[in-house]
Design a protein around this motif. Structure first.
Motif, PDB file in Angstrom:
ATOM      1  N   SER A 120       4.553  -1.772   3.590  1.00  0.00           N
ATOM      2  CA  SER A 120       4.237  -3.153   3.931  1.00  0.00           C
ATOM      3  C   SER A 120       4.965  -3.525   5.203  1.00  0.00           C
ATOM      4  N   GLU A 151      -0.461  -8.094  -2.603  1.00  0.00           N
ATOM      5  CA  GLU A 151      -0.964  -6.899  -1.923  1.00  0.00           C
ATOM      6  C   GLU A 151      -0.111  -5.671  -2.254  1.00  0.00           C
ATOM      7  N   LYS A 205       5.154   6.663  -3.781  1.00  0.00           N
ATOM      8  CA  LYS A 205       3.967   6.382  -4.593  1.00  0.00           C
ATOM      9  C   LYS A 205       4.370   6.350  -6.058  1.00  0.00           C
ATOM     10  N   VAL A 217       3.374   3.455  -0.860  1.00  0.00           N
ATOM     11  CA  VAL A 217       3.340   2.010  -0.639  1.00  0.00           C
ATOM     12  C   VAL A 217       4.109   1.648   0.628  1.00  0.00           C
ATOM     13  N   GLN A 275      -1.250  -2.212  -4.202  1.00  0.00           N
ATOM     14  CA  GLN A 275      -1.007  -0.876  -3.658  1.00  0.00           C
ATOM     15  C   GLN A 275      -0.350   0.029  -4.701  1.00  0.00           C
TER      16      GLN A 275
END
Length: 333
Positions: free
Chosen positions: A134, A120, A152, A132, A124
């Protein structure tokens, strides 16, 4: 069925297989794959071969999760994919506790959850839809309580969704592959037993899901010697590529119906009785996961692979152009 070439690891003396890869490309092979364990890395050889080819796809079989944070694998994959003109097939996998704990010094915990988070985060990174983040327990981004901020990717990837394959041996991992990946890389595949072993796990796969099975090929009139070569490889994997309490390779052999043999082989190997371990490998097992013998025998045995769910055959062993041509003609005829 698509046809690929799996080169495995580089050996003690760096093994430049450029001529083999060029031959495979000329012959119409779809892909070439490299591997890593605790020696050569998986990406550098692919960059080497990718710079010398123009069409053949470049696969990692596999990039180990614990070797790199997910953003590092995503950056490396994006870079190689861009430089090669969109040819990367990214195979990733959790490896096993001996390598993860012994080589990388990391705990081997919850491989399914770690794999899901890892993939995942990589997606991203490639999609660049937002910085990004998480909230997963294995790869939290940014690091909680620190000074980091979500970032990013500064590069615009040519492909925002690089194909991901999972190296998986257990049914739950295979089911995860059908859910989050574009393909599955089984290490040992016994074509007539795949549906029995993984039918339920594969039931949710999409129509274009690629099952890219690695198969050792030995073209030889000496079937006994050819089978012994396969048995030598199996002896190492069943006996020594994993801890006594947790050996995923021995487990998969057990699920094929050889649990008693696998336990006996591992016991002999760990006791230092390697010749006896080798002799304990059933010929039926070695023959079932490989393609060995003269071309006519290989052609006959290929039918089981065509009848199986396998969609790509990644051959291991042959390096000369004549053998590669023979295999191509047998598989694709």
């Amino acid at each position: 069925m698509k046809l690929g070439l799996n080169l495995g690891y580089w050996q003690r003396d760096p093994d430049d297989a450029t001529e083999t890869v060029l031959a495979a490309e000329r012959l119409g092979y779809d892909s070439v794959w490299t591997a890593e364990a605790y020696g050569s890395d998986v990406f550098t050889p692919l960059a080497w071969y990718g710079a010398r080819t123009t069409r053949i796809k470049l696969g990692t079989s596999i990039a180990q999760l614990s070797a790199r944070p997910p953003v590092t694998t995503a950056m490396t994959a994006m870079t190689l994919d861009a430089l090669s003109g969109g040819r990367l097939l990214l195979g990733v996998g959790a490896s096993g506790p001996q390598v993860v704990e012994g080589w990388y010094g990391q705990p081997f915990a919850k491989p399914l959850a770690r794999t899901r988070e890892y993939v995942e985060i990589m997606r991203q990174v490639w999609r660049r839809e937002a910085p990004v983040t998480s909230d997963g327990v294995h790869y939290p981004l940014p690091l909680p309580g620190g000074l980091g901020k979500p970032l990013k990717l500064i590069t615009h990837p040519p492909r925002p969704d690089i194909p991901v394959y999972l190296g998986a041996e257990g049914p739950k991992n295979v089911a995860l592959a059908t859910e989050i990946a574009q393909g599955w890389l089984p290490l040992f595949a016994f074509p007539g037993k795949i549906t029995q072993m993984y039918g339920e796990a594969l039931s949710g796969r999409k129509p274009d899901f690629d099952i890219a099975a690695m198969v050792m090929v030995v073209i030889s009139n000496d079937i006994r010697a050819a089978l012994d070569g396969v048995k030598m490889m199996l002896t190492l994997y069943i006996g020594g590529m994993g801890a006594k309490q947790r050996n995923f390779h021995a487990d998969i052999i057990g699920r094929m119906g050889y649990a008693e043999a696998a336990a006996h082989i591992q016991s002999l190997y760990l006791a230092g009785r390697r010749q006896e371990a080798f002799e304990a490998i059933p010929d039926e097992l070695a023959d079932g996961i490989s393609l060995v013998g003269p071309p006519a025998r290989i052609k006959e045995r290929l039918q089981a692979w065509h009848d199986s769910p396998v969609t790509s055959l990644l051959i291991m062993g042959p390096r000369d152009e004549n053998s590669l041509r023979t295999i191509r003609d047998l598989v694709l005829s």
